[in-house]
Design a protein around this motif. Structure first.
Motif, short mmCIF file in Angstrom:
data_model
loop_
_atom_site.label_atom_id
_atom_site.label_comp_id
_atom_site.label_asym_id
_atom_site.label_seq_id
_atom_site.Cartn_x
_atom_site.Cartn_y
_atom_site.Cartn_z
N LYS A 11 -36.93 83.36 13.61
CA LYS A 11 -36.91 81.99 13.10
C LYS A 11 -35.48 81.48 13.09
N ARG A 12 -35.27 80.39 13.84
CA ARG A 12 -33.96 79.75 13.89
C ARG A 12 -34.09 78.30 13.48
N LEU A 13 -33.12 77.84 12.71
CA LEU A 13 -33.11 76.45 12.28
C LEU A 13 -32.33 75.60 13.28
N PRO A 14 -32.57 74.30 13.28
CA PRO A 14 -31.75 73.42 14.12
C PRO A 14 -30.27 73.61 13.79
N GLY A 15 -29.45 73.72 14.82
CA GLY A 15 -28.04 74.00 14.60
C GLY A 15 -27.70 75.45 14.85
N GLN A 21 -34.83 87.70 12.88
CA GLN A 21 -34.86 87.88 14.33
C GLN A 21 -35.38 89.27 14.69
N ASP A 22 -36.03 89.35 15.83
CA ASP A 22 -36.49 90.62 16.40
C ASP A 22 -37.36 91.41 15.41
N ILE A 23 -38.26 90.71 14.75
CA ILE A 23 -39.11 91.37 13.75
C ILE A 23 -40.38 91.89 14.43
N SER A 39 -29.00 89.59 -0.95
CA SER A 39 -29.25 88.15 -1.01
C SER A 39 -28.87 87.51 0.32
N GLY A 40 -29.74 86.63 0.82
CA GLY A 40 -29.47 85.96 2.08
C GLY A 40 -29.85 86.75 3.31
N SER A 41 -30.55 87.87 3.12
CA SER A 41 -30.90 88.72 4.27
C SER A 41 -32.15 88.26 5.00
N GLY A 42 -32.86 87.27 4.45
CA GLY A 42 -34.04 86.74 5.13
C GLY A 42 -35.36 87.22 4.55
N LYS A 43 -35.33 87.80 3.36
CA LYS A 43 -36.56 88.36 2.77
C LYS A 43 -37.61 87.29 2.53
N SER A 44 -37.23 86.22 1.86
CA SER A 44 -38.21 85.16 1.58
C SER A 44 -38.64 84.46 2.86
N SER A 45 -37.71 84.27 3.78
CA SER A 45 -38.06 83.65 5.06
C SER A 45 -39.11 84.48 5.78
N LEU A 53 -46.85 80.06 6.09
CA LEU A 53 -46.30 78.86 5.47
C LEU A 53 -45.24 78.22 6.36
N ASP A 54 -44.74 79.00 7.30
CA ASP A 54 -43.75 78.53 8.25
C ASP A 54 -44.11 79.12 9.62
N ARG A 55 -43.69 78.45 10.67
CA ARG A 55 -43.97 78.92 12.02
C ARG A 55 -42.72 79.57 12.61
N PRO A 56 -42.89 80.67 13.34
CA PRO A 56 -41.73 81.29 13.98
C PRO A 56 -41.21 80.46 15.15
N SER A 57 -39.92 80.60 15.44
CA SER A 57 -39.33 79.97 16.61
C SER A 57 -39.66 80.76 17.87
N GLU A 58 -39.89 82.06 17.68
CA GLU A 58 -40.23 82.92 18.81
C GLU A 58 -41.10 84.07 18.32
N GLY A 59 -41.83 84.67 19.23
CA GLY A 59 -42.71 85.76 18.87
C GLY A 59 -44.06 85.27 18.36
#
Length: 225
Positions: A11-15, A21-23, A39-45, A53-59
């Motif tokens: 999952k990548r955000l605009p910008g 990644q690579d999950i 904190s900030g490692s992507g756990k909640s994402s 609840l969210d769509r992946p950018s890839e995979g």
């Protein structure tokens, strides 16, 4: 066939900001999985992606072997309602509704049970989670631990096969936090549900049957036992 599988997911955000990644992650029925990391490692994402609840950018994300990528938003919402239960750090009980009516919300939305049957289902869940006789109380009349147990009852209302919890013990004391993990253990061990919980508490994470460690949006270890 696995209950849930993430294949090459990112999952990548605009910008260009990368959340995960690579999950490559497979969740089986009956597993109790703790997702840990700084904190900030992507756990909640990661959790929001797994919960659709969210769509992946890839995979891809597969639920019971079916690819969810092509589903319309309404179909994703229906799938979440019928198959996935969510528990968050903040209970998100509606303050104007009593505990029973809060548990009834997803039951009424799914519309498989009505009237007495729906109320019986909601009361049975409250009873099973130690809230017998508390259904008439508003959230503000319940303790923090009781509110979170009511939130778990709501997450279980439609008999989901997958429970996803994002820091569900973050606002609880040690005793109530342990009680929540007791519930998760029973749901996985005795009922065969898959439970995936994000937690910052290392001691609680050790109680899970599996620990997935994220750093900078990548899985760096996946330990069982």
């Amino acid at each position: 066939m696995s209950l849930l599988a993430a294949i090459g997911m990112g999952k990548r955000l605009p910008g260009g900001v990368t959340l995960v990644q690579d999950i490559d992650l497979v969740i089986e029925a009956g597993e109790f999985v703790a997702v840990i990391g700084p904190s900030g490692s992507g756990k909640s994402s990661l959790l929001y992606l797994l919960g659709l609840l969210d769509r992946p950018s890839e995979g891809r994300i597969l639920l019971d072997g079916a690819d969810t990528a092509g589903l319309a938003p309404a179909d994703l919402a229906a799938l979440r309602l019928s198959r996935i239960g969510f528990v968050f750090q903040f209970h998100f009980l509606l303050p104007e509704f009593d505990a029973l009516d809060n548990v009834l919300i997803p039951i009424r939305r799914l519309d498989r049970l009505r009237g007495r049957d729906a109320r019986a289902r909601a009361n049975a869940l409250l009873d099973a989670l130690g809230l017998a006789g508390q259904g008439h109380k508003l959230p503000e009349q319940l303790s923090g631990g009781m509110r979170q147990r009511a939130a778990i009852a709501r997450a279980l209302a439609n008999d989901p096969t997958l429970i996803l919890a994002d820091e569900p013990t973050g606002n609880l004391d040690t005793k109530n936090a342990a009680a929540v993990f007791d519930i998760f253990e029973r749901l996985a061990r005795d009922q065969g549900r898959a439970v995936v919980t994000v937690t910052h508490d290392v001691e609680l994470a050790r109680r899970a049957t599996r620990r997935v460690h994220l750093v900078d949006g990548r899985v760096v270890s996946d330990e069982r036992g």
